[in-house]
Design an enzyme around this catalytic site. Structure first.
Site, PDB file in Angstrom:
ATOM      1  CB  SER A  70      17.327  -1.936 -10.980  1.00 56.34           C
ATOM      2  OG  SER A  70      16.517  -3.046 -10.648  1.00 56.34           O
TER       3      SER A  70
ATOM      4  CG  ASP B 140      20.615  -8.763 -14.530  1.00 51.20           C
ATOM      5  OD1 ASP B 140      19.398  -9.003 -14.379  1.00 51.20           O
ATOM      6  OD2 ASP B 140      21.128  -7.665 -14.226  1.00 51.20           O
TER       7      ASP B 140
ATOM      8  CG  HIS C 213      17.415  -6.208 -13.956  1.00 50.30           C
ATOM      9  ND1 HIS C 213      18.535  -6.491 -13.197  1.00 50.30           N
ATOM     10  CD2 HIS C 213      16.700  -5.305 -13.244  1.00 50.30           C
ATOM     11  CE1 HIS C 213      18.504  -5.775 -12.084  1.00 50.30           C
ATOM     12  NE2 HIS C 213      17.398  -5.056 -12.089  1.00 50.30           N
TER      13      HIS C 213
END
Length: 367
Positions: free
Chosen positions: A36, A326, A329
């Site tokens: 991600s 977040d 990340h």
């Protein structure tokens, strides 16, 4: 028309054609593999919970709409594309990736995956590393159909490849639940050695597929992300076990990369010490212009570290003040700092050299 004028126009046309060819030849393709941290939107096309395709993701993009990146704006590959003077890579699953867009490269990354195939099983339908490499082979065939086999091979061999994987093997596998299957199988040092041996196989597979310039990133300070602070550290101190994992993993990754280069007789791989890079502005956020490195900009619960970032979450007004966008990340601004360190960093951050030096090794003047 005067014959000299005709000749002049012909000469000008030839010069313009040569100039155009030089620009095209100078462009370097870019391929991205991993999780991600570098996914540009492949998971948008998959039935999985590991997605970033709803607001407020993408709030600081020009469109203000989510793109599938786990960021408020640009991620690490985007800033590397900027440095290459190229457009951002499209997700491999995007229907827009066709024709001349193939010459830019492609992003094969998928949120939730790890080095190991059993990492991220809770996310179900994600593109594990073996499948990312299968897609790369498909891509190479499409590229060969477009430009011919020899030219496709040249494009791949001169391309920059980024691979970012490994963090999920800790947070979404070994430490996911108490007494996880992998934690019962391995103590932590043995698990790290196992991961490094499996990562080595991935890098050799990339080499076999034609990659000759590969940027390998380690894990960040796993125990310091807001999600782990919320779950494991009410005091706000980085979670000890996860920090230990990162401290074991990253030096062994650098040693493995150096060993591969020695074995292959060339600097094929460079390693980015992302743990050190990120630790610097986590331990001293003010030095980098941040106001906090503990609280996520978007989230809920302690440190905004619980659950997903969504339209009901707390949302900060100035994303540039936050190291983390977040629960897991980095913010766009943190990503920009990380990439600057990758491009220009000293031996504290990059081994055996930084990315600018790495790319300059094969720079040629086209005539």
């Amino acid at each position: 028309m005067d014959s000299s004028v005709v000749v002049s126009w012909l000469i000008l046309g030839v010069l313009m054609a040569i100039s155009s060819t030089q620009v095209e030849a100078a462009a370097r393709a870019f391929f991205v593999f991993g999780d991600s941290l570098v996914d540009n939107g492949n998971n948008n096309y998959l039935a999985t919970t590991a997605r970033a395709d709803s607001p407020p993701y993408g709030i600081d993009t020009p469109s203000r709409h989510p793109t599938g990146r786990f960021s408020n704006g640009k991620n690490i590959p985007d800033f590397i594309s900027d440095a290459l003077g190229s457009e951002p890579t499209l997700p491999y699953l995007s229907p827009e990736l066709k024709g001349d867009k193939l010459l830019i490269g492609a992003n094969f990354a998928s949120a939730g995956i790890g080095i190991l195939d059993d990492t991220g099983i809770q996310f179900m339908n994600i593109i594990r590393m073996f499948r990312q490499f299968q897609y790369f082979e498909e891509y190479k065939n499409k590229l060969a159909d477009l430009v011919g086999k020899d030219e496709a091979q040249r494009i791949v061999s001169e391309a920059l490849v980024l691979i970012t994987v490994g963090g999920n093997d800790f947070v979404n596998n070994y430490f996911l639940v108490p007494f996880s299957a992998r934690s019962r199988q391995f103590n932590l040092p043995d698990y790290v050695r196992y991961l490094i041996s499996e990562y080595r196989k991935l890098l050799m597979r990339l080499y076999d597929l034609g990659a000759r310039k590969v940027l390998v990133t380690g894990t960040g300070p796993l125990g310091c992300v807001p999600a782990e602070l919320a779950m494991r550290s009410p005091s706000g101190q980085c979670a000890t076990e996860l920090q230990q994992a990162a401290a074991l993993y990253n030096p062994q990754l650098v040693d493995m990369v150096n060993g591969l280069n020695s074995q292959l007789g060339a600097n094929i791989f460079i390693a980015a010490n992302t743990q050190q890079q990120t630790s610097d502005f986590i331990s001293n956020p003010g030095a980098y212009g941040f106001t906090t490195s503990k609280i996520a900009c978007c989230g809920q619960g302690p440190y905004n570290g619980l659950g997903l970032c969504n339209q009901l979450s707390n949302l900060c007004s100035n994303r540039n003040d936050y190291v983390f966008w977040d629960a897991f990340h980095p913010s766009e601004r943190a990503n920009e700092i990380i990439v600057d360190m990758i491009l220009n960093g000293s031996a504290n951050y990059m081994n055996p050299m930084n990315l600018n030096t790495f790319l300059a090794l094969d720079t040629k003047t086209k005539t």
